[in-house]
Design a protein around this motif. Structure first.
Motif, PDB file in Angstrom:
ATOM      1  N   ILE A  43     -17.947  98.311  53.350  1.00  0.00           N
ATOM      2  CA  ILE A  43     -17.404  98.483  51.991  1.00  0.00           C
ATOM      3  C   ILE A  43     -17.800  99.843  51.419  1.00  0.00           C
ATOM      4  CG2 ILE A  43     -17.566  97.634  49.604  1.00  0.00           C
ATOM      5  CD1 ILE A  43     -17.694  94.790  50.769  1.00  0.00           C
ATOM      6  N   GLY A  44     -19.012 100.297  51.738  1.00  0.00           N
ATOM      7  CA  GLY A  44     -19.463 101.602  51.264  1.00  0.00           C
ATOM      8  C   GLY A  44     -18.656 102.759  51.823  1.00  0.00           C
ATOM      9  N   CYS A  45     -17.886 102.499  52.878  1.00  0.00           N
ATOM     10  CA  CYS A  45     -16.992 103.514  53.455  1.00  0.00           C
ATOM     11  C   CYS A  45     -15.537 103.196  53.087  1.00  0.00           C
ATOM     12  CB  CYS A  45     -17.145 103.555  54.971  1.00  0.00           C
ATOM     13  SG  CYS A  45     -18.723 104.177  55.532  1.00  0.00           S
ATOM     14  N   ASP A  46     -15.324 102.752  51.841  1.00  0.00           N
ATOM     15  CA  ASP A  46     -13.992 102.377  51.333  1.00  0.00           C
ATOM     16  C   ASP A  46     -13.430 101.156  52.045  1.00  0.00           C
ATOM     17  OD1 ASP A  46     -13.780 104.406  49.393  1.00  0.00           O
ATOM     18  OD2 ASP A  46     -13.162 105.855  50.903  1.00  0.00           O
ATOM     19  N   GLY A  47     -14.309 100.319  52.572  1.00  0.00           N
ATOM     20  CA  GLY A  47     -13.867  99.126  53.259  1.00  0.00           C
ATOM     21  C   GLY A  47     -13.164  98.138  52.348  1.00  0.00           C
ATOM     22  N   TYR A  48     -12.069  97.603  52.795  1.00  0.00           N
ATOM     23  CA  TYR A  48     -11.224  96.622  52.104  1.00  0.00           C
ATOM     24  C   TYR A  48     -10.540  97.178  50.858  1.00  0.00           C
ATOM     25  CZ  TYR A  48     -12.975  93.258  55.433  1.00  0.00           C
ATOM     26  OH  TYR A  48     -13.269  92.610  56.603  1.00  0.00           O
ATOM     27  N   VAL A  49     -10.691  98.495  50.618  1.00  0.00           N
ATOM     28  CA  VAL A  49      -9.969  99.119  49.513  1.00  0.00           C
ATOM     29  C   VAL A  49      -8.478  99.161  49.826  1.00  0.00           C
ATOM     30  CG1 VAL A  49      -9.588 101.296  48.274  1.00  0.00           C
ATOM     31  CG2 VAL A  49     -11.920 100.466  48.664  1.00  0.00           C
ATOM     32  N   ALA A  50      -8.134  99.429  51.094  1.00  0.00           N
ATOM     33  CA  ALA A  50      -6.719  99.460  51.489  1.00  0.00           C
ATOM     34  C   ALA A  50      -6.070  98.107  51.258  1.00  0.00           C
ATOM     35  CB  ALA A  50      -6.582  99.863  52.958  1.00  0.00           C
ATOM     36  N   LEU A  51      -6.784  97.036  51.611  1.00  0.00           N
ATOM     37  CA  LEU A  51      -6.253  95.692  51.386  1.00  0.00           C
ATOM     38  C   LEU A  51      -6.101  95.421  49.894  1.00  0.00           C
ATOM     39  CD1 LEU A  51      -5.438  92.868  52.325  1.00  0.00           C
ATOM     40  CD2 LEU A  51      -7.879  92.278  52.442  1.00  0.00           C
ATOM     41  N   GLY A  52      -7.139  95.777  49.120  1.00  0.00           N
ATOM     42  CA  GLY A  52      -7.059  95.566  47.680  1.00  0.00           C
ATOM     43  C   GLY A  52      -5.915  96.347  47.049  1.00  0.00           C
ATOM     44  N   LYS A  53      -5.722  97.560  47.504  1.00  0.00           N
ATOM     45  CA  LYS A  53      -4.636  98.398  46.980  1.00  0.00           C
ATOM     46  C   LYS A  53      -3.279  97.771  47.283  1.00  0.00           C
ATOM     47  CE  LYS A  53      -2.771 103.107  47.460  1.00  0.00           C
ATOM     48  NZ  LYS A  53      -2.950 104.418  48.148  1.00  0.00           N
ATOM     49  N   CYS A  54      -3.140  97.254  48.510  1.00  0.00           N
ATOM     50  CA  CYS A  54      -1.856  96.662  48.915  1.00  0.00           C
ATOM     51  C   CYS A  54      -1.517  95.434  48.073  1.00  0.00           C
ATOM     52  CB  CYS A  54      -1.883  96.293  50.395  1.00  0.00           C
ATOM     53  SG  CYS A  54      -1.858  97.704  51.517  1.00  0.00           S
ATOM     54  N   ILE A  55      -2.455  94.493  47.988  1.00  0.00           N
ATOM     55  CA  ILE A  55      -2.125  93.224  47.332  1.00  0.00           C
ATOM     56  C   ILE A  55      -2.138  93.334  45.806  1.00  0.00           C
ATOM     57  CG2 ILE A  55      -2.920  91.863  49.282  1.00  0.00           C
ATOM     58  CD1 ILE A  55      -5.489  91.265  47.826  1.00  0.00           C
ATOM     59  N   SER A  56      -2.750  94.424  45.280  1.00  0.00           N
ATOM     60  CA  SER A  56      -2.822  94.569  43.815  1.00  0.00           C
ATOM     61  C   SER A  56      -1.844  95.590  43.255  1.00  0.00           C
ATOM     62  CB  SER A  56      -4.245  94.973  43.403  1.00  0.00           C
ATOM     63  OG  SER A  56      -5.187  94.019  43.813  1.00  0.00           O
ATOM     64  N   GLU A  57      -1.460  96.576  44.058  1.00  0.00           N
ATOM     65  CA  GLU A  57      -0.676  97.678  43.522  1.00  0.00           C
ATOM     66  C   GLU A  57       0.637  97.952  44.258  1.00  0.00           C
ATOM     67  OE1 GLU A  57      -3.257 101.054  43.545  1.00  0.00           O
ATOM     68  OE2 GLU A  57      -4.695 100.175  42.116  1.00  0.00           O
ATOM     69  N   LEU A  58       0.760  97.460  45.498  1.00  0.00           N
ATOM     70  CA  LEU A  58       1.942  97.781  46.303  1.00  0.00           C
ATOM     71  C   LEU A  58       2.715  96.520  46.661  1.00  0.00           C
ATOM     72  CD1 LEU A  58       0.371 100.343  48.825  1.00  0.00           C
ATOM     73  CD2 LEU A  58       1.614 100.866  46.718  1.00  0.00           C
ATOM     74  N   SER A  59       4.006  96.638  46.754  1.00  0.00           N
ATOM     75  CA  SER A  59       4.821  95.536  47.265  1.00  0.00           C
ATOM     76  C   SER A  59       4.775  95.568  48.786  1.00  0.00           C
ATOM     77  CB  SER A  59       6.270  95.697  46.799  1.00  0.00           C
ATOM     78  OG  SER A  59       6.859  96.840  47.432  1.00  0.00           O
ATOM     79  N   PRO A  60       5.096  94.445  49.457  1.00  0.00           N
ATOM     80  CA  PRO A  60       5.145  94.454  50.926  1.00  0.00           C
ATOM     81  C   PRO A  60       6.063  95.551  51.459  1.00  0.00           C
ATOM     82  CG  PRO A  60       5.202  92.205  50.132  1.00  0.00           C
ATOM     83  CD  PRO A  60       5.301  93.088  48.917  1.00  0.00           C
ATOM     84  N   GLU A  61       7.169  95.780  50.793  1.00  0.00           N
ATOM     85  CA  GLU A  61       8.113  96.819  51.229  1.00  0.00           C
ATOM     86  C   GLU A  61       7.479  98.206  51.142  1.00  0.00           C
ATOM     87  OE1 GLU A  61      10.094  93.180  50.168  1.00  0.00           O
ATOM     88  OE2 GLU A  61       8.808  94.473  48.941  1.00  0.00           O
ATOM     89  N   GLU A  62       6.681  98.440  50.114  1.00  0.00           N
ATOM     90  CA  GLU A  62       6.023  99.745  49.957  1.00  0.00           C
ATOM     91  C   GLU A  62       4.958  99.952  51.029  1.00  0.00           C
ATOM     92  OE1 GLU A  62       6.292 100.719  45.203  1.00  0.00           O
ATOM     93  OE2 GLU A  62       4.899  99.142  45.847  1.00  0.00           O
ATOM     94  N   VAL A  63       4.269  98.882  51.391  1.00  0.00           N
ATOM     95  CA  VAL A  63       3.271  98.985  52.465  1.00  0.00           C
ATOM     96  C   VAL A  63       3.948  99.375  53.772  1.00  0.00           C
ATOM     97  CG1 VAL A  63       1.568  97.732  53.838  1.00  0.00           C
ATOM     98  CG2 VAL A  63       1.726  97.307  51.371  1.00  0.00           C
ATOM     99  N   ILE A  64       5.019  98.677  54.098  1.00  0.00           N
ATOM    100  CA  ILE A  64       5.743  98.965  55.340  1.00  0.00           C
ATOM    101  C   ILE A  64       6.314 100.379  55.311  1.00  0.00           C
ATOM    102  CG2 ILE A  64       7.799  98.351  56.687  1.00  0.00           C
ATOM    103  CD1 ILE A  64       7.218  95.407  55.935  1.00  0.00           C
ATOM    104  N   SER A  65       6.815 100.798  54.179  1.00  0.00           N
ATOM    105  CA  SER A  65       7.369 102.143  54.044  1.00  0.00           C
ATOM    106  C   SER A  65       6.306 103.199  54.341  1.00  0.00           C
ATOM    107  CB  SER A  65       7.921 102.328  52.633  1.00  0.00           C
ATOM    108  OG  SER A  65       8.421 103.637  52.455  1.00  0.00           O
ATOM    109  N   GLU A  66       5.080 102.960  53.884  1.00  0.00           N
ATOM    110  CA  GLU A  66       3.988 103.920  54.130  1.00  0.00           C
ATOM    111  C   GLU A  66       3.634 103.981  55.617  1.00  0.00           C
ATOM    112  OE1 GLU A  66       1.301 106.785  52.464  1.00  0.00           O
ATOM    113  OE2 GLU A  66       3.061 105.734  51.692  1.00  0.00           O
ATOM    114  N   ILE A  67       3.600 102.833  56.284  1.00  0.00           N
ATOM    115  CA  ILE A  67       3.295 102.805  57.712  1.00  0.00           C
ATOM    116  C   ILE A  67       4.412 103.478  58.511  1.00  0.00           C
ATOM    117  CG2 ILE A  67       2.766 101.339  59.700  1.00  0.00           C
ATOM    118  CD1 ILE A  67       0.607 101.421  57.507  1.00  0.00           C
ATOM    119  N   LYS A  68       5.647 103.248  58.105  1.00  0.00           N
ATOM    120  CA  LYS A  68       6.768 103.916  58.775  1.00  0.00           C
ATOM    121  C   LYS A  68       6.692 105.425  58.582  1.00  0.00           C
ATOM    122  CE  LYS A  68      10.957 102.274  58.680  1.00  0.00           C
ATOM    123  NZ  LYS A  68      12.235 101.757  58.166  1.00  0.00           N
ATOM    124  N   ALA A  69       6.359 105.856  57.376  1.00  0.00           N
ATOM    125  CA  ALA A  69       6.286 107.291  57.084  1.00  0.00           C
ATOM    126  C   ALA A  69       5.171 107.969  57.880  1.00  0.00           C
ATOM    127  CB  ALA A  69       6.065 107.506  55.589  1.00  0.00           C
TER     128      ALA A  69
END
Length: 626
Positions: A165-191
């Motif tokens: 967690i001290g190395c930004d652990g689980y921040v990506a997960l928190g960002k996805c489920i709190s701020e991004l839609s599933p479509e936006e997550v996939i769009s970022e991985i595609k990009a």
């Protein structure tokens, strides 16, 4: 630790823990309340007593009255496996190699008490005239590496979720489920252009999108940790050194495609990785970043472990799915993709360990950051298990587009014992053997494919001028024949025929027609086999025929093995250096060596078993192979 109930609470915890890890990384002695020693806890180093090193260091630190000033932590693989066990002292950033349990007292007494670096435990850099080097940043092995998938390995304690967690652990997960839609997550991985690191190189974002576009209902996320290539240990090192990165990435994938369950299919032969995954899953569930109502939301995601029984073919996606379902581990016909109908006939997103390990970094830092690494066709980095006839054996992560020459001669430190480079085999037993004429080939999916090899999962075996390429090819075919599931005829029968022809050639009984038959059959198997194992099994045959045809000719025309590795083509000869000591005649199991005491002996080649016992016993080096 207590359950984290929101993304804001997670971010506050990261803010609290991050400075501790930053101080370790930035070597800031003034702000570090305690000095630290990190000791490699990967499989290679633990097998060389690194856990005992940790215990001895703690005991010596206590004896020196420093227990309130110095902490010793287990960590993941540093990558420089040839020089393990490794211990790194912070904030001094001193990198000790080939440490033994007996060295603990000297490290504590000299380094920690007397503030003197233990010179004899430092790495000697060949490129600097074997000068002693204190910091790993100054070693050629690390200079050209860029760690993304391995970013936390050798840096954090894999058994402490707080360090992750001290190395930004689980921040990506928190960002996805709190701020991004599933479509936006996939769009970022595609990009990001991330392609599968398990061998096929399929675009990850496209795979996720395919699963996400199926109707709502039960879906699964599967992590392929069935790393079966001989000499490969990329996935194992990530799971041992940074298991939470894979758990977090699987949960991100579950959110993106609408799945609530994940499976990690891992080799039962990886007990340490399994143990650390179990610890990580338990800690993640207790922290509220895995399981039900993650970070106080309505998103649920659970992960289970499934053990493989050692079948190489289960690294193939559909065979892996069959195995999880309790069926025979063999591939399915590709009438539909697993993204549409996979595990238990429902949409399944399957990626390997290294692919998942990249996901949190991409979400946190952005697709554009990731594409700064690598090439247009192959963005990012790739982890390789570098082994064979190379000075610096270990785990390396380089940007895509790095050349083979850079890896072999700069990162790998060149060929030992002054021998010459002959080939590098990439992609495991199903990869191709690349000759010196292609050493400047950039490592990416397209370039390796163009010269008859493949990226594979990341095995890289270096061969020198003492290796016989025909014999090496036979070695790889023996493996794939043994590991074939037998479902399709081209792989089950065809590869056996290839192996028989190679055995005939190395026995000195081959003909020029056998070489033509070898190429024709290999080409047929490649185009007609059911799965990736069968389709790629002939790659060693075709690549060695293309790049080392002269060695095949020597075997079938001259009946000689230029490298002296094929026993059937060798003759043992006693030279004039023989002193007539009679030792060779006494040890010969066939009784084919004769001669009087103090006179030169002779070998009856018609009776010789070519066992080499005489060669090994002769202290005058009077026996040679021809």
């Amino acid at each position: 630790m207590s359950t984290i109930k929101s993304f804001d609470e997670l971010k506050n915890l990261v803010t609290e823990l991050k400075p501790i890890l930053d101080m370790r990384e930035n070597h800031n002695r003034n702000n570090l309340s305690k000095r630290e020693i990190l000791v490699c806890g990967g499989t290679g180093c633990t097998s060389a007593d690194s856990l005992q090193i940790i215990e001895n260091l703690r005991s010596e630190i206590k004896s020196a009255g420093l227990e309130n000033e110095v902490e010793v932590h287990l960590t993941g693989c540093f990558g420089f496996c040839a020089k393990g066990p490794i211990a790194k002292v912070f904030p001094d950033n001193v990198f000790y190699v080939q440490v033994t349990p007996d060295d603990a007292k000297e490290i504590v007494t000299e380094h920690l008490v007397n503030h003197k670096v233990v010179e004899r435990l430092l790495f000697e850099e060949p490129s600097l005239g074997h000068k002693k080097v204190e910091k790993h940043d100054d070693m050629s092995f690390y200079k050209k590496q860029s760690r993304v998938a391995l970013r936390n390995c050798g840096h954090i304690n894999p058994e402490d979720v707080n360090e992750y967690i001290g190395c930004d652990g689980y921040v990506a997960l928190g960002k996805c489920i709190s701020e991004l839609s599933p479509e936006e997550v996939i769009s970022e991985i595609k990009a990001s252009g991330l392609r599968g690191r398990g061998g096929a190189g399929f675009p990850t974002g496209v795979k996720w999108e395919s699963s996400a576009q199926t109707p709502p209902g039960q879906k699964y996320v599967v992590c392929n940790a069935d790393e079966g290539d001989p000499g490969a240990f990329m996935d194992r090192s990530i799971l041992e050194g940074d298991p939470h990165s894979v758990l977090e990435a699987m949960a991100v994938c579950g959110y993106a495609i609408g799945a609530d369950t994940g499976y990690i299919y891992i080799r039962a032969e990886y007990p340490l990785a399994i143990e650390r995954l179990k610890i990580a899953i338990s800690q993640a569930e207790n922290a509220g970043v895995l399981g039900k109502n993650i970070l106080g939301t309505d998103f649920n995601f659970n992960i289970e472990l499934k053990y493989g029984a050692g079948a190489f073919v289960c690294g193939e996606g559909t065979a892996l799915i069959n195995s999880i379902e309790g069926k025979r581990g063999e591939p399915r016909m590709k009438t539909f993709s697993s993204s549409k109908r996979g595990l238990w006939d429902v949409p399944t997103c399957l990626n390997n360990v290294e692919t998942f390990a990249n996901i949190p970094a991409i979400i946190n830092k952005g697709a554009s950051w990731f594409t700064e690494y690598g090439t247009e066709d192959s963005p990012g980095t790739k982890v390789f298990a570098l082994g064979g006839k190379i000075n610096n054996v270990g785990l390396v992560e380089v940007p895509m587009g790095t050349t083979l020459r850079e890896i072999v001669y700069e990162i790998g430190g060149g060929i030992p014992e002054g021998r010459s480079f002959k080939a590098v085999q990439t992609g495991g037993p199903s990869g191709g053997c690349i000759s010196s004429k292609n050493l400047d080939t950039p490592i990416d999916f397209k370039s390796l494919g163009a010269i008859g090899s493949m990226m594979g999962s990341g095995g890289m075996l270096v061969l020198d001028d003492s290796d016989c390429m025909v014999n090496i090819c036979k070695f790889f075919l023996e493996f794939t024949v043994e590991e074939s599931c037998g479902k399709c005829t081209p792989c089950r029968i065809g590869n056996k025929r290839l192996l028989e022809m190679l055995q005939k050639i190395t026995d000195g009984k081959g003909t020029l027609k056998d070489l033509d038959d070898l190429r024709e059959l290999a080409t047929t198997i490649k185009s007609t086999s059911l799965c990736g194992l069968g389709k790629c099994a002939p790659n060693p045959v075709l690549s060695t025929l293309n790049n080392f045809y002269d060695e095949y000719l020597a075997h079938v025309v001259d009946k000689k093995c230029p490298s002296g590795k094929c026993q059937s083509l060798l003759s043992f000869v006693i030279t004039d250096a023989c002193k007539g000591c009679t030792k060779c005649s006494k040890i010969c199991p066939a009784g084919c060596i004769t001669g009087n005491v103090k006179e030169k002996h002779t070998i009856d080649t018609t009776k010789c078993l070519k066992c080499g016992a005489c060669l090994d016993s002769c202290k005058f080096k009077a026996i040679i192979k021809q």
